[in-house]
Write an enzyme that holds these catalytic residues in place. Structure first.
Site, PDB file in Angstrom:
ATOM      1  N   ASP A 179      34.202  -1.267  -3.690  1.00 39.62           N
ATOM      2  CA  ASP A 179      35.519  -0.628  -3.643  1.00 39.62           C
ATOM      3  C   ASP A 179      36.577  -1.651  -4.027  1.00 39.62           C
ATOM      4  O   ASP A 179      36.624  -2.747  -3.476  1.00 39.62           O
ATOM      5  CB  ASP A 179      35.781  -0.106  -2.228  1.00 39.62           C
ATOM      6  CG  ASP A 179      37.089   0.658  -2.088  1.00 39.62           C
ATOM      7  OD1 ASP A 179      37.799   0.818  -3.102  1.00 39.62           O
ATOM      8  OD2 ASP A 179      37.401   1.088  -0.970  1.00 39.62           O
TER       9      ASP A 179
ATOM     10  N   MET B 219      44.084   2.955   7.244  1.00 41.79           N
ATOM     11  CA  MET B 219      44.713   1.644   7.453  1.00 41.79           C
ATOM     12  C   MET B 219      45.736   1.727   8.581  1.00 41.79           C
ATOM     13  O   MET B 219      46.438   2.733   8.711  1.00 41.79           O
ATOM     14  CB  MET B 219      45.411   1.183   6.171  1.00 41.79           C
ATOM     15  CG  MET B 219      44.513   1.144   4.961  1.00 41.79           C
ATOM     16  SD  MET B 219      45.454   0.718   3.477  1.00 41.79           S
ATOM     17  CE  MET B 219      44.172   0.858   2.237  1.00 41.79           C
TER      18      MET B 219
ATOM     19  N   HIS C 266      36.443   4.739   5.510  1.00 40.18           N
ATOM     20  CA  HIS C 266      36.455   3.268   5.539  1.00 40.18           C
ATOM     21  C   HIS C 266      37.615   2.856   6.434  1.00 40.18           C
ATOM     22  O   HIS C 266      38.776   3.052   6.089  1.00 40.18           O
ATOM     23  CB  HIS C 266      36.626   2.757   4.106  1.00 40.18           C
ATOM     24  CG  HIS C 266      36.840   1.280   4.007  1.00 40.18           C
ATOM     25  ND1 HIS C 266      37.366   0.681   2.876  1.00 40.18           N
ATOM     26  CD2 HIS C 266      36.603   0.268   4.883  1.00 40.18           C
ATOM     27  CE1 HIS C 266      37.441  -0.618   3.073  1.00 40.18           C
ATOM     28  NE2 HIS C 266      36.987  -0.894   4.281  1.00 40.18           N
TER      29      HIS C 266
ATOM     30  N   MET D 163      34.068  -5.398  -0.773  1.00 41.10           N
ATOM     31  CA  MET D 163      35.435  -5.245  -1.266  1.00 41.10           C
ATOM     32  C   MET D 163      35.643  -6.137  -2.487  1.00 41.10           C
ATOM     33  O   MET D 163      35.431  -7.342  -2.421  1.00 41.10           O
ATOM     34  CB  MET D 163      36.440  -5.613  -0.183  1.00 41.10           C
ATOM     35  CG  MET D 163      36.473  -4.658   1.006  1.00 41.10           C
ATOM     36  SD  MET D 163      36.911  -2.964   0.543  1.00 41.10           S
ATOM     37  CE  MET D 163      38.541  -3.199  -0.171  1.00 41.10           C
TER      38      MET D 163
ATOM     39  N   ASP E  37      40.425   6.088   3.004  1.00 43.16           N
ATOM     40  CA  ASP E  37      40.814   4.726   3.376  1.00 43.16           C
ATOM     41  C   ASP E  37      41.823   4.802   4.513  1.00 43.16           C
ATOM     42  O   ASP E  37      42.975   5.199   4.319  1.00 43.16           O
ATOM     43  CB  ASP E  37      41.437   4.007   2.175  1.00 43.16           C
ATOM     44  CG  ASP E  37      40.413   3.700   1.103  1.00 43.16           C
ATOM     45  OD1 ASP E  37      39.510   2.897   1.370  1.00 43.16           O
ATOM     46  OD2 ASP E  37      40.523   4.267  -0.005  1.00 43.16           O
TER      47      ASP E  37
ATOM     48  N   SER F 178      38.517   8.091  -4.093  1.00 42.72           N
ATOM     49  CA  SER F 178      39.404   7.785  -2.965  1.00 42.72           C
ATOM     50  C   SER F 178      40.747   8.470  -3.159  1.00 42.72           C
ATOM     51  O   SER F 178      41.311   8.441  -4.256  1.00 42.72           O
ATOM     52  CB  SER F 178      39.614   6.273  -2.855  1.00 42.72           C
ATOM     53  OG  SER F 178      40.678   5.979  -1.972  1.00 42.72           O
TER      54      SER F 178
ATOM     55  N   MET G 160      40.013   0.347   7.961  1.00 46.11           N
ATOM     56  CA  MET G 160      40.652  -0.967   7.861  1.00 46.11           C
ATOM     57  C   MET G 160      41.632  -1.074   9.014  1.00 46.11           C
ATOM     58  O   MET G 160      42.856  -1.063   8.836  1.00 46.11           O
ATOM     59  CB  MET G 160      41.324  -1.112   6.492  1.00 46.11           C
ATOM     60  CG  MET G 160      40.325  -1.269   5.358  1.00 46.11           C
ATOM     61  SD  MET G 160      41.048  -1.080   3.714  1.00 46.11           S
ATOM     62  CE  MET G 160      40.828   0.688   3.480  1.00 46.11           C
TER      63      MET G 160
ATOM     64  N   HIS H  82      36.228   9.825  -0.419  1.00 42.28           N
ATOM     65  CA  HIS H  82      36.435   8.566   0.307  1.00 42.28           C
ATOM     66  C   HIS H  82      37.808   8.536   0.970  1.00 42.28           C
ATOM     67  O   HIS H  82      38.823   8.835   0.341  1.00 42.28           O
ATOM     68  CB  HIS H  82      36.303   7.396  -0.672  1.00 42.28           C
ATOM     69  CG  HIS H  82      36.264   6.057  -0.009  1.00 42.28           C
ATOM     70  ND1 HIS H  82      35.148   5.589   0.640  1.00 42.28           N
ATOM     71  CD2 HIS H  82      37.197   5.078   0.101  1.00 42.28           C
ATOM     72  CE1 HIS H  82      35.392   4.375   1.121  1.00 42.28           C
ATOM     73  NE2 HIS H  82      36.630   4.052   0.816  1.00 42.28           N
TER      74      HIS H  82
END
Length: 214
Positions: A173, A35, A64, A135, A33, A6, A66, A31
């Site tokens: 993760d 957000m 991913h 998670m 992330d 990540s 979020m 990866h």
């Protein structure tokens, strides 16, 4: 075991260098992330950064989300070259619809579960998923302490997958390092996401190799 480094915690002034480390490594995925500061109390990066990452990476991009209302942005992630897209169970009122939309675009579909969310809630949709992301920290920030209870969730989910003879993979993760990664793998995880433990190591290339070796 698939390893997905990540880039959440990296120095973005060195982003190209970091991606090239991942490119030449044994890691299979990169990866992302994403957000929004609403679903989680942090902002990370969005489409402009991912567009530039896509130009440099030779690894499949695994995103991913979020964010709230992730279904609004599915086609944009596909258009940026993302190969696997994971949305949160807690963020999707119509989860089945969101998963089907991801699959219709040609991406692999994943659903993430916060630490407090039981794996049993995915029973009715499990066979439609390419992966479930467990998670092992509360989502929002890199470098958090691993939540040991997540190991039991992986065991339970693996039992359900085996009972149903499903092909769904388990991704984990949060707080993943050499020790916790091995514990998760022993519990049945198929994919490890790691950021801080790799890119704050003295030698990230060597850390990736060690994590791949188990």
């Amino acid at each position: 075991m698939v390893l997905a480094p990540s880039i959440l915690s990296v120095d973005f002034l060195r982003l190209r260098e970091i991606i090239e480390i991942i490119n030449r490594s044994e890691a299979e995925w990169l990866h992302l992330d994403v957000m929004d500061g609403v679903f989680v109390p942090n902002l990370s990066f969005g489409f402009p950064v991912i567009k530039h990452v896509a130009k440099v990476t030779t690894k499949p991009m695994d995103a991913h989300l979020m964010i709230v209302e992730p279904q609004k942005f599915i086609t944009q992630f596909r258009d940026l070259g993302v190969e696997a897209l994971t949305v949160h169970y807690e963020a999707c009122t119509h989860l089945y619809r969101a998963v089907m939309k991801i699959k219709e675009t040609g991406m692999k579909a994943g659903v993430a579960l916060n630490p407090h969310t039981p794996v049993e809630l995915l029973t009715d949709i499990l066979d439609e998923l390419d992966k479930v992301l467990i998670m092992s920290v509360n989502p929002g920030f890199g470098g958090q302490k691993f939540i040991p209870r997540a190991i039991d969730k992986v065991y339970r989910l693996k039992e359900i997958i085996n009972q149903r003879k499903s092909q769904t993979l388990i991704q984990v993760d949060g707080g993943i390092n050499l020790e916790t990664g091995k514990r998760m793998a022993d519990a049945g995880a198929d994919i490890l996401v790691a950021g801080t433990s790799i890119f704050r190591a003295e030698n990230p290339d060597e850390m990736i190799r060690q994590m791949k070796d188990g």
